[in-house]
Design a protein around this motif. Structure first.
Motif, PDB file in Angstrom:
ATOM      1  N   ALA A 114      55.217 -24.581  18.777  1.00 20.18           N
ATOM      2  CA  ALA A 114      54.745 -25.972  18.779  1.00 20.18           C
ATOM      3  C   ALA A 114      53.608 -26.161  19.779  1.00 20.18           C
ATOM      4  CB  ALA A 114      55.907 -26.914  19.101  1.00 20.18           C
ATOM      5  N   PHE A 115      53.756 -25.590  20.972  1.00 14.73           N
ATOM      6  CA  PHE A 115      52.709 -25.733  21.980  1.00 14.73           C
ATOM      7  C   PHE A 115      51.470 -24.920  21.623  1.00 14.73           C
ATOM      8  CE2 PHE A 115      56.268 -27.464  24.247  1.00 14.73           C
ATOM      9  CZ  PHE A 115      55.688 -28.524  24.935  1.00 14.73           C
ATOM     10  N   LEU A 116      51.645 -23.783  20.975  1.00 14.81           N
ATOM     11  CA  LEU A 116      50.485 -23.009  20.529  1.00 14.81           C
ATOM     12  C   LEU A 116      49.706 -23.749  19.454  1.00 14.81           C
ATOM     13  CD1 LEU A 116      51.737 -19.313  20.467  1.00 14.81           C
ATOM     14  CD2 LEU A 116      50.107 -20.376  22.027  1.00 14.81           C
ATOM     15  N   VAL A 117      50.404 -24.441  18.582  1.00 15.96           N
ATOM     16  CA  VAL A 117      49.724 -25.232  17.549  1.00 15.96           C
ATOM     17  C   VAL A 117      48.899 -26.340  18.200  1.00 15.96           C
ATOM     18  CG1 VAL A 117      50.109 -26.867  15.661  1.00 15.96           C
ATOM     19  CG2 VAL A 117      51.342 -24.692  15.700  1.00 15.96           C
ATOM     20  N   ILE A 118      49.471 -27.009  19.183  1.00 15.23           N
ATOM     21  CA  ILE A 118      48.740 -28.064  19.890  1.00 15.23           C
ATOM     22  C   ILE A 118      47.489 -27.478  20.549  1.00 15.23           C
ATOM     23  CG2 ILE A 118      48.827 -29.675  21.843  1.00 15.23           C
ATOM     24  CD1 ILE A 118      51.872 -30.007  21.112  1.00 15.23           C
ATOM     25  N   ALA A 119      47.630 -26.335  21.212  1.00 15.12           N
ATOM     26  CA  ALA A 119      46.479 -25.694  21.852  1.00 15.12           C
ATOM     27  C   ALA A 119      45.451 -25.270  20.810  1.00 15.12           C
ATOM     28  CB  ALA A 119      46.937 -24.481  22.659  1.00 15.12           C
ATOM     29  N   GLY A 120      45.907 -24.740  19.688  1.00 13.12           N
ATOM     30  CA  GLY A 120      44.991 -24.345  18.624  1.00 13.12           C
ATOM     31  C   GLY A 120      44.204 -25.516  18.084  1.00 13.12           C
ATOM     32  N   LEU A 121      44.868 -26.649  17.909  1.00 15.94           N
ATOM     33  CA  LEU A 121      44.174 -27.852  17.446  1.00 15.94           C
ATOM     34  C   LEU A 121      43.150 -28.332  18.478  1.00 15.94           C
ATOM     35  CD1 LEU A 121      47.155 -29.788  15.846  1.00 15.94           C
ATOM     36  CD2 LEU A 121      45.268 -28.644  14.653  1.00 15.94           C
ATOM     37  N   ALA A 122      43.511 -28.236  19.740  1.00 13.13           N
ATOM     38  CA  ALA A 122      42.570 -28.621  20.798  1.00 13.13           C
ATOM     39  C   ALA A 122      41.351 -27.697  20.798  1.00 13.13           C
ATOM     40  CB  ALA A 122      43.266 -28.597  22.160  1.00 13.13           C
ATOM     41  N   VAL A 123      41.578 -26.405  20.586  1.00 21.71           N
ATOM     42  CA  VAL A 123      40.471 -25.447  20.529  1.00 21.71           C
ATOM     43  C   VAL A 123      39.573 -25.747  19.334  1.00 21.71           C
ATOM     44  CG1 VAL A 123      39.919 -23.011  20.097  1.00 21.71           C
ATOM     45  CG2 VAL A 123      41.592 -23.619  21.841  1.00 21.71           C
ATOM     46  N   ILE A 124      40.160 -26.050  18.198  1.00 24.03           N
ATOM     47  CA  ILE A 124      39.362 -26.404  17.020  1.00 24.03           C
ATOM     48  C   ILE A 124      38.517 -27.641  17.313  1.00 24.03           C
ATOM     49  CG2 ILE A 124      39.498 -27.284  14.652  1.00 24.03           C
ATOM     50  CD1 ILE A 124      41.929 -25.387  14.290  1.00 24.03           C
ATOM     51  N   ALA A 125      39.110 -28.635  17.958  1.00 18.60           N
ATOM     52  CA  ALA A 125      38.363 -29.850  18.311  1.00 18.60           C
ATOM     53  C   ALA A 125      37.221 -29.529  19.274  1.00 18.60           C
ATOM     54  CB  ALA A 125      39.301 -30.887  18.919  1.00 18.60           C
ATOM     55  N   LEU A 126      37.476 -28.679  20.252  1.00 10.66           N
ATOM     56  CA  LEU A 126      36.423 -28.294  21.194  1.00 10.66           C
ATOM     57  C   LEU A 126      35.290 -27.548  20.490  1.00 10.66           C
ATOM     58  CD1 LEU A 126      38.545 -27.206  24.287  1.00 10.66           C
ATOM     59  CD2 LEU A 126      37.019 -29.189  24.126  1.00 10.66           C
ATOM     60  N   CYS A 127      35.664 -26.687  19.554  1.00 10.81           N
ATOM     61  CA  CYS A 127      34.639 -25.974  18.769  1.00 10.81           C
ATOM     62  C   CYS A 127      33.824 -26.963  17.940  1.00 10.81           C
ATOM     63  CB  CYS A 127      35.278 -24.934  17.857  1.00 10.81           C
ATOM     64  SG  CYS A 127      35.958 -23.517  18.729  1.00 10.81           S
ATOM     65  N   ALA A 128      34.480 -27.955  17.381  1.00 10.50           N
ATOM     66  CA  ALA A 128      33.809 -28.939  16.528  1.00 10.50           C
ATOM     67  C   ALA A 128      32.776 -29.749  17.302  1.00 10.50           C
ATOM     68  CB  ALA A 128      34.829 -29.868  15.885  1.00 10.50           C
ATOM     69  N   ILE A 129      33.046 -30.014  18.566  1.00 17.60           N
ATOM     70  CA  ILE A 129      32.091 -30.794  19.354  1.00 17.60           C
ATOM     71  C   ILE A 129      31.095 -29.907  20.102  1.00 17.60           C
ATOM     72  CG2 ILE A 129      33.672 -32.744  19.591  1.00 17.60           C
ATOM     73  CD1 ILE A 129      34.143 -31.833  22.519  1.00 17.60           C
ATOM     74  N   GLY A 130      31.207 -28.600  19.910  1.00 19.50           N
ATOM     75  CA  GLY A 130      30.263 -27.673  20.532  1.00 19.50           C
ATOM     76  C   GLY A 130      30.478 -27.477  22.018  1.00 19.50           C
ATOM     77  N   ALA A 131      31.720 -27.494  22.451  1.00 19.84           N
ATOM     78  CA  ALA A 131      32.031 -27.318  23.869  1.00 19.84           C
ATOM     79  C   ALA A 131      31.658 -25.911  24.330  1.00 19.84           C
ATOM     80  CB  ALA A 131      33.520 -27.573  24.112  1.00 19.84           C
ATOM     81  N   ASP A 132      31.460 -25.784  25.624  1.00 21.90           N
ATOM     82  CA  ASP A 132      31.144 -24.493  26.224  1.00 21.90           C
ATOM     83  C   ASP A 132      32.320 -23.530  26.069  1.00 21.90           C
ATOM     84  OD1 ASP A 132      29.175 -23.037  28.067  1.00 21.90           O
ATOM     85  OD2 ASP A 132      31.094 -22.819  29.142  1.00 21.90           O
ATOM     86  N   LEU A 133      32.016 -22.239  26.023  1.00 20.04           N
ATOM     87  CA  LEU A 133      33.066 -21.226  25.886  1.00 20.04           C
ATOM     88  C   LEU A 133      34.117 -21.297  26.993  1.00 20.04           C
ATOM     89  CD1 LEU A 133      31.169 -18.028  24.707  1.00 20.04           C
ATOM     90  CD2 LEU A 133      32.767 -19.440  23.413  1.00 20.04           C
ATOM     91  N   PHE A 134      33.699 -21.684  28.187  1.00 21.67           N
ATOM     92  CA  PHE A 134      34.646 -21.827  29.297  1.00 21.67           C
ATOM     93  C   PHE A 134      35.793 -22.757  28.914  1.00 21.67           C
ATOM     94  CE2 PHE A 134      36.224 -24.334  32.847  1.00 21.67           C
ATOM     95  CZ  PHE A 134      36.630 -23.351  33.732  1.00 21.67           C
ATOM     96  N   TRP A 135      35.458 -23.915  28.351  1.00 20.38           N
ATOM     97  CA  TRP A 135      36.481 -24.895  28.002  1.00 20.38           C
ATOM     98  C   TRP A 135      37.334 -24.423  26.836  1.00 20.38           C
ATOM     99  CZ3 TRP A 135      37.376 -27.857  31.790  1.00 20.38           C
ATOM    100  CH2 TRP A 135      36.349 -28.261  32.626  1.00 20.38           C
ATOM    101  N   ILE A 136      36.717 -23.792  25.869  1.00 20.34           N
ATOM    102  CA  ILE A 136      37.455 -23.300  24.709  1.00 20.34           C
ATOM    103  C   ILE A 136      38.453 -22.222  25.126  1.00 20.34           C
ATOM    104  CG2 ILE A 136      37.229 -22.060  22.518  1.00 20.34           C
ATOM    105  CD1 ILE A 136      34.459 -23.499  22.233  1.00 20.34           C
ATOM    106  N   ALA A 137      37.970 -21.233  25.873  1.00 20.66           N
ATOM    107  CA  ALA A 137      38.834 -20.124  26.291  1.00 20.66           C
ATOM    108  C   ALA A 137      39.952 -20.600  27.211  1.00 20.66           C
ATOM    109  CB  ALA A 137      38.006 -19.048  26.983  1.00 20.66           C
ATOM    110  N   ASN A 138      39.618 -21.469  28.151  1.00 24.29           N
ATOM    111  CA  ASN A 138      40.641 -21.922  29.085  1.00 24.29           C
ATOM    112  C   ASN A 138      41.641 -22.869  28.455  1.00 24.29           C
ATOM    113  OD1 ASN A 138      40.326 -20.813  31.935  1.00 24.29           O
ATOM    114  ND2 ASN A 138      38.220 -21.192  31.279  1.00 24.29           N
TER     115      ASN A 138
END
Length: 144
Positions: free
Chosen positions: A94-118
């Motif tokens: 469940a927590f991995l899914v939440i993190a995965g969704l957050a990563v997808i959202a960060l990718c969608a807005i073009g966030a820096d790799l630092f934020w995506i990876a962390n």
């Protein structure tokens, strides 16, 4: 304490030690460097590697000590262990899914790799700790 519970405790103890170490290393760099320029990959990989190795070492040493005290019950598992492991896995997922969704959202807005990876690293860390806590609680209070 059964084999599976010892392994859960070993992972939880190590996680609680290595995750804050990574956070401290990154925050020390952030004090003098813009966040987008922090060299986060080596500390992250070292944290993951040290966490895995330390968990294995703690589990083995704890198993040897437990085996010396109770040679008959050192490696036993039963259906309760399997059920607790499955429940902990569901909590972790469940927590991995939440993190995965957050990563997808960060990718969608073009966030820096630092934020995506962390964000993903934090998702893994939180899922490991919360999953282990759920397993420990289940061992202590039982599955409901």
């Amino acid at each position: 304490m059964v084999f599976e519970e010892r392994n859960v405790w070993a992972g939880l103890i190590v996680s609680v030690l290595v995750i804050p170490a990574y956070i401290v290393i990154v925050l020390q760099q952030a004090a003098s460097t813009p966040v987008t320029e922090i060299d986060w990959l080596p500390p992250m990989l070292w944290t993951i590697g040290v966490g895995i190795v330390a968990t294995i070492v703690v589990s083995v040493v704890w198993g040897i000590v437990a085996g010396a005290r109770d040679p008959d019950g050192v490696g036993r598992s039963d259906i309760r262990d399997r059920d607790i492991s499955r429940m902990g896995g569901r909590v972790e997922q469940a927590f991995l899914v939440i993190a995965g969704l957050a990563v997808i959202a960060l990718c969608a807005i073009g966030a820096d790799l630092f934020w995506i990876a962390n964000t993903m690293f934090a998702g893994f860390a939180v899922s490991a700790v919360i999953g282990s806590v759920a397993r420990v609680v289940a061992y202590r209070r039982g599955l409901v």
